[in-house]
Design a protein around this motif. Structure first.
Motif, PDB file in Angstrom:
ATOM      1  N   THR A 184      96.002  31.862  52.971  1.00  0.00           N
ATOM      2  CA  THR A 184      96.046  32.538  51.669  1.00  0.00           C
ATOM      3  C   THR A 184      97.198  33.523  51.532  1.00  0.00           C
ATOM      4  O   THR A 184      97.348  34.151  50.488  1.00  0.00           O
ATOM      5  N   TYR A 185      97.994  33.670  52.588  1.00  0.00           N
ATOM      6  CA  TYR A 185      99.087  34.639  52.531  1.00  0.00           C
ATOM      7  C   TYR A 185     100.270  34.161  53.363  1.00  0.00           C
ATOM      8  O   TYR A 185     100.141  33.283  54.204  1.00  0.00           O
ATOM      9  N   GLU A 186     101.426  34.790  53.080  1.00  0.00           N
ATOM     10  CA  GLU A 186     102.625  34.529  53.858  1.00  0.00           C
ATOM     11  C   GLU A 186     103.216  35.864  54.288  1.00  0.00           C
ATOM     12  O   GLU A 186     103.397  36.757  53.464  1.00  0.00           O
ATOM     13  N   LEU A 187     103.471  36.006  55.586  1.00  0.00           N
ATOM     14  CA  LEU A 187     104.109  37.202  56.118  1.00  0.00           C
ATOM     15  C   LEU A 187     105.621  37.047  56.011  1.00  0.00           C
ATOM     16  O   LEU A 187     106.171  36.052  56.480  1.00  0.00           O
ATOM     17  N   ILE A 188     106.278  38.015  55.410  1.00  0.00           N
ATOM     18  CA  ILE A 188     107.721  37.946  55.211  1.00  0.00           C
ATOM     19  C   ILE A 188     108.386  39.174  55.821  1.00  0.00           C
ATOM     20  O   ILE A 188     108.159  40.305  55.381  1.00  0.00           O
ATOM     21  N   ASP A 189     109.185  38.927  56.835  1.00  0.00           N
ATOM     22  CA  ASP A 189     109.954  39.969  57.511  1.00  0.00           C
ATOM     23  C   ASP A 189     111.266  40.129  56.746  1.00  0.00           C
ATOM     24  O   ASP A 189     112.082  39.210  56.706  1.00  0.00           O
ATOM     25  N   ILE A 190     111.461  41.279  56.104  1.00  0.00           N
ATOM     26  CA  ILE A 190     112.656  41.479  55.286  1.00  0.00           C
ATOM     27  C   ILE A 190     113.790  42.139  56.072  1.00  0.00           C
ATOM     28  O   ILE A 190     114.845  42.410  55.509  1.00  0.00           O
ATOM     29  N   ARG A 191     113.577  42.372  57.367  1.00  0.00           N
ATOM     30  CA  ARG A 191     114.628  42.986  58.188  1.00  0.00           C
ATOM     31  C   ARG A 191     115.773  41.992  58.390  1.00  0.00           C
ATOM     32  O   ARG A 191     115.646  40.806  58.087  1.00  0.00           O
ATOM     33  N   SER A 192     116.867  42.456  58.937  1.00  0.00           N
ATOM     34  CA  SER A 192     118.031  41.607  59.181  1.00  0.00           C
ATOM     35  C   SER A 192     117.694  40.491  60.171  1.00  0.00           C
ATOM     36  O   SER A 192     116.717  40.591  60.932  1.00  0.00           O
ATOM     37  N   GLU A 193     118.504  39.455  60.156  1.00  0.00           N
ATOM     38  CA  GLU A 193     118.313  38.350  61.105  1.00  0.00           C
ATOM     39  C   GLU A 193     118.394  38.845  62.543  1.00  0.00           C
ATOM     40  O   GLU A 193     117.662  38.366  63.414  1.00  0.00           O
ATOM     41  N   ILE A 194     119.267  39.810  62.797  1.00  0.00           N
ATOM     42  CA  ILE A 194     119.401  40.349  64.155  1.00  0.00           C
ATOM     43  C   ILE A 194     118.108  41.056  64.571  1.00  0.00           C
ATOM     44  O   ILE A 194     117.584  40.820  65.663  1.00  0.00           O
TER      45      ILE A 194
END
Length: 103
Positions: free
Chosen positions: A21-31
């Protein structure tokens, strides 16, 4: 989810959600992402552009996080205004590290 901070969600609240029911999205840089992230999180540093391009689902809760939760809170608010059910992980990736790595 609290009235004062409607767009915030805690690790405990996430644990109570059905996985699909959800998606975790890491908005930090690729590094930063490459050094570690929360299990099953996807890395989308420019989440607003992804939303505008139709790359995000409106069928799931979007749970954004950065290191401390400040940037993700602003972006969750912005995505909410665009019609997404978006939340920011309270205290960010740092909260997850503290909970799962300080044992």
């Amino acid at each position: 989810f609290g009235d004062e901070n409607m767009r915030l969600i805690t690790l405990e609240q996430i644990a109570d959600l059905p996985e699909n029911t959800y998606e975790l999205i890491d908005i930090r840089s690729e590094i930063s992402y490459s050094f570690g992230t929360i299990q099953n999180a996807v890395n989308i540093p420019d989440v607003v552009s992804a939303a505008k391009l139709g790359k995000l689902s409106k069928d799931k809760k979007l749970i954004l996080f950065c290191m401390h939760g400040h940037q993700s809170k602003d972006l969750a608010d912005e995505l909410y205004e665009m019609g997404f059910e978006a939340y920011s992980l309270e205290n960010g990736y740092g909260a997850w590290l503290k909970k799962y790595c300080d044992k």
